[in-house]
Design a protein around this motif. Structure first.
Motif, short mmCIF file in Angstrom:
data_model
loop_
_atom_site.label_atom_id
_atom_site.label_comp_id
_atom_site.label_asym_id
_atom_site.label_seq_id
_atom_site.Cartn_x
_atom_site.Cartn_y
_atom_site.Cartn_z
N GLU A 1 44.37 51.49 42.50
CA GLU A 1 44.07 50.56 41.30
C GLU A 1 45.38 49.89 41.00
O GLU A 1 46.52 50.07 41.00
CB GLU A 1 43.76 51.58 40.09
CG GLU A 1 42.34 52.28 40.25
CD GLU A 1 41.91 52.81 39.09
OE1 GLU A 1 42.40 52.35 37.78
OE2 GLU A 1 40.98 53.66 38.90
N ARG B 1 41.83 44.63 32.52
CA ARG B 1 41.05 44.53 33.70
C ARG B 1 41.70 45.26 34.86
O ARG B 1 43.00 44.95 35.27
CB ARG B 1 40.60 43.34 34.13
CG ARG B 1 39.47 43.20 35.16
CD ARG B 1 38.27 42.31 35.18
NE ARG B 1 37.29 42.52 36.09
CZ ARG B 1 36.28 43.35 36.02
NH1 ARG B 1 36.09 43.80 34.93
NH2 ARG B 1 35.50 43.26 36.88
N TYR B 2 41.16 45.93 35.68
CA TYR B 2 41.79 46.74 36.83
C TYR B 2 40.72 46.66 38.16
O TYR B 2 39.46 46.30 37.97
CB TYR B 2 41.65 48.34 36.61
CG TYR B 2 42.83 48.86 35.69
CD1 TYR B 2 44.17 49.01 36.23
CD2 TYR B 2 42.35 48.95 34.25
CE1 TYR B 2 44.99 49.37 35.24
CE2 TYR B 2 43.36 49.38 33.46
CZ TYR B 2 44.68 49.69 33.88
OH TYR B 2 45.69 50.30 32.95
N ASP B 3 41.55 46.28 39.16
CA ASP B 3 40.80 46.23 40.42
C ASP B 3 40.84 47.51 41.16
O ASP B 3 42.08 48.21 40.84
CB ASP B 3 41.57 45.21 41.47
CG ASP B 3 40.66 43.89 41.00
OD1 ASP B 3 40.04 43.63 40.46
OD2 ASP B 3 41.90 42.74 41.63
N GLY C 1 35.80 46.31 40.35
CA GLY C 1 36.79 46.41 39.14
C GLY C 1 36.07 46.69 38.17
O GLY C 1 34.85 47.12 37.87
N SER D 1 32.97 52.42 38.65
CA SER D 1 33.78 51.45 39.46
C SER D 1 33.88 52.50 40.84
O SER D 1 33.83 51.66 41.81
CB SER D 1 35.04 50.78 38.96
OG SER D 1 35.60 50.21 40.01
N ALA E 1 44.50 43.68 36.83
CA ALA E 1 44.02 42.35 37.44
C ALA E 1 44.08 41.63 36.17
O ALA E 1 43.76 40.21 36.27
CB ALA E 1 42.61 42.76 37.90
#
Length: 165
Positions: A80, A93-95, A123, A140, A83
């Motif tokens: 992770e 926000r995470y990818d 994400g 996710s 983002a």
């Protein structure tokens, strides 16, 4: 409105012979190349929650069998990364990036017949409550495993078509 639906249905019905004439054939059809994989692949036991979801999805598509012609090993690596950040520097926000490496082996000989690596990402937002963020993170990861499974299945279908010819 109903007239439109009839026309749409008739145009789809008319396309059927065209698809048959171009050599279109369902991959799991009676003469489909991938039908030899159905109920013939024994998947190794999952090692974590991500691998569990991936194995579950593969078994949904290939069948869950105690014995078969092939064995399959899948390993998953997930990372992770941030983002998006707010003005105050809080990650919003995470990818989620995932790699899945697989190997399909013939159980009679032990020989690896095909292998590969697939990668994808998804994400999630971290702007809600703690519970909402955890639910988004879990969702996710599950979506990512489904996407990786789809990519593995496409590679297996391509291999089975190539191996059959």
């Amino acid at each position: 409105m109903s007239s439109f639906n009839r026309r749409h249905f008739l145009s789809l019905a008319a396309a059927g012979p065209l698809l048959a004439a171009c050599g279109f054939e369902p991959v799991y059809g009676t003469r489909g190349h991938a039908s030899g994989l159905l109920n013939q692949v024994v998947l190794d036991a999952p090692t974590d929650s991500n691998t569990y979801i991936l194995v579950r999805e593969l078994e949904d598509r290939l069948g869950r069998v105690p014995r078969g012609r092939y064995g399959m090993t899948v390993s998953v690596a997930v990372t992770e990364r941030s983002a998006g950040r707010t003005i105050t520097g809080v990650t919003s926000r995470y990818d989620v990036i995932g790699d899945a490496t697989y190997a399909l082996r013939d159980l009679a000989t032990g020989e690896v017949v095909t292998s590969g690596k697939v990668q994808n990402y998804t994400g999630y937002s971290a702007t809600g409550t703690t519970v909402a963020t955890l639910a988004a993170q879990t969702d996710s990861h599950e979506r990512l495993m489904v996407m990786l499974t789809d990519q593995i299945m496409v590679a297996l279908w391509a291999w089975s078509a190539k191996a059959a010819s």
